[in-house]
Design a protein around this motif. Structure first.
Motif, PDB file in Angstrom:
ATOM      1  N   ALA A  40      10.656   8.000 -31.788  1.00 30.52           N
ATOM      2  CA  ALA A  40      11.719   7.398 -32.290  1.00 30.52           C
ATOM      3  C   ALA A  40      12.615   8.483 -32.637  1.00 30.52           C
ATOM      4  N   ALA A  41      12.520   9.815 -32.764  1.00 33.37           N
ATOM      5  CA  ALA A  41      13.278  10.861 -33.071  1.00 33.37           C
ATOM      6  C   ALA A  41      14.146  10.984 -31.874  1.00 33.37           C
ATOM      7  N   LEU A  42      13.977  10.633 -30.768  1.00 32.30           N
ATOM      8  CA  LEU A  42      14.821  10.900 -29.604  1.00 32.30           C
ATOM      9  C   LEU A  42      16.151   9.662 -30.004  1.00 32.30           C
ATOM     10  N   GLY A  43      15.776   8.535 -30.217  1.00 30.70           N
ATOM     11  CA  GLY A  43      16.830   7.620 -30.696  1.00 30.70           C
ATOM     12  C   GLY A  43      17.560   8.068 -31.920  1.00 30.70           C
ATOM     13  N   GLY A  44      16.809   8.610 -32.848  1.00 29.55           N
ATOM     14  CA  GLY A  44      17.701   9.225 -34.027  1.00 29.55           C
ATOM     15  C   GLY A  44      18.398  10.413 -33.497  1.00 29.55           C
ATOM     16  N   ALA A  45      18.174  11.225 -32.487  1.00 30.62           N
ATOM     17  CA  ALA A  45      19.044  12.263 -32.275  1.00 30.62           C
ATOM     18  C   ALA A  45      20.163  11.762 -31.539  1.00 30.62           C
ATOM     19  N   VAL A  46      20.031  10.673 -30.915  1.00 34.06           N
ATOM     20  CA  VAL A  46      21.373   9.965 -30.413  1.00 34.06           C
ATOM     21  C   VAL A  46      22.350   9.469 -31.430  1.00 34.06           C
ATOM     22  N   THR A  47      21.700   8.745 -32.286  1.00 36.04           N
ATOM     23  CA  THR A  47      22.321   8.068 -33.520  1.00 36.04           C
ATOM     24  C   THR A  47      23.323   9.482 -34.040  1.00 36.04           C
ATOM     25  N   VAL A  48      22.423  10.267 -34.589  1.00 34.14           N
ATOM     26  CA  VAL A  48      23.221  11.338 -35.330  1.00 34.14           C
ATOM     27  C   VAL A  48      24.083  12.081 -34.271  1.00 34.14           C
ATOM     28  N   ALA A  49      24.281  12.181 -32.989  1.00 34.30           N
ATOM     29  CA  ALA A  49      25.053  12.726 -32.194  1.00 34.30           C
ATOM     30  C   ALA A  49      26.330  11.773 -32.205  1.00 34.30           C
ATOM     31  N   LEU A  50      26.146  10.358 -32.248  1.00 29.40           N
ATOM     32  CA  LEU A  50      27.215   9.748 -32.003  1.00 29.40           C
ATOM     33  C   LEU A  50      27.835   9.180 -33.640  1.00 29.40           C
ATOM     34  N   CYS A  51      27.077   9.323 -34.663  1.00 27.21           N
ATOM     35  CA  CYS A  51      27.608   9.037 -35.740  1.00 27.21           C
ATOM     36  C   CYS A  51      27.397   9.703 -36.943  1.00 27.21           C
ATOM     37  N   GLY A  52      26.919  10.904 -36.789  1.00 24.46           N
ATOM     38  CA  GLY A  52      26.662  12.087 -37.714  1.00 24.46           C
ATOM     39  C   GLY A  52      25.131  12.023 -38.599  1.00 24.46           C
ATOM     40  N   HIS A  53      24.834  10.490 -38.708  1.00 24.47           N
ATOM     41  CA  HIS A  53      23.240  10.542 -39.400  1.00 24.47           C
ATOM     42  C   HIS A  53      22.967   9.073 -38.913  1.00 24.47           C
TER      43      HIS A  53
END
Length: 98
Positions: free
Chosen positions: A20-33
């Motif tokens: 799930a960290a992979l999806g978290g990294a995507v969200t951080v990249a797009l939304c900041g956190h």
């Protein structure tokens, strides 16, 4: 994926920790956190599936045609970091394949 205008697939290897960290990294990249106020500027959904020694990361997202290259670049940059510490304090690492 129904409901999203665009989709991109990436592959990673050497994943240690929570997929799930992979999806978290995507969200951080797009939304900041991954925990942010309001709606995502670019609504998205990430899925991760194992494939032998690798994992396939599929990101479906909405963006205007003019913003699609920017969103794809941000997602690539997020996955290229190769690491994320989750809300539980546990780190995950991976290597993005080209």
């Amino acid at each position: 994926m129904v409901g999203f205008a665009h989709e991109q697939v990436w592959r990673v290897r050497d994943l240690t920790g929570d997929p799930a960290a992979l999806g978290g990294a995507v969200t951080v990249a797009l939304c900041g956190h991954w925990e942010h106020d309001g709606d995502c500027r670019w609504p998205h959904h990430s899925s991760v599936e194992p494939d032998g020694d690798e994992h396939v990361v599929t990101v479906a997202f909405d963006a205007s045609p003019a913003e699609v290259p920017l969103v794809r670049r941000r997602i690539r940059e997020g996955l290229s970091t190769g690491r994320l510490t989750g809300p539980d304090g546990v780190g995950s690492t991976w290597q993005l394949l080209d």
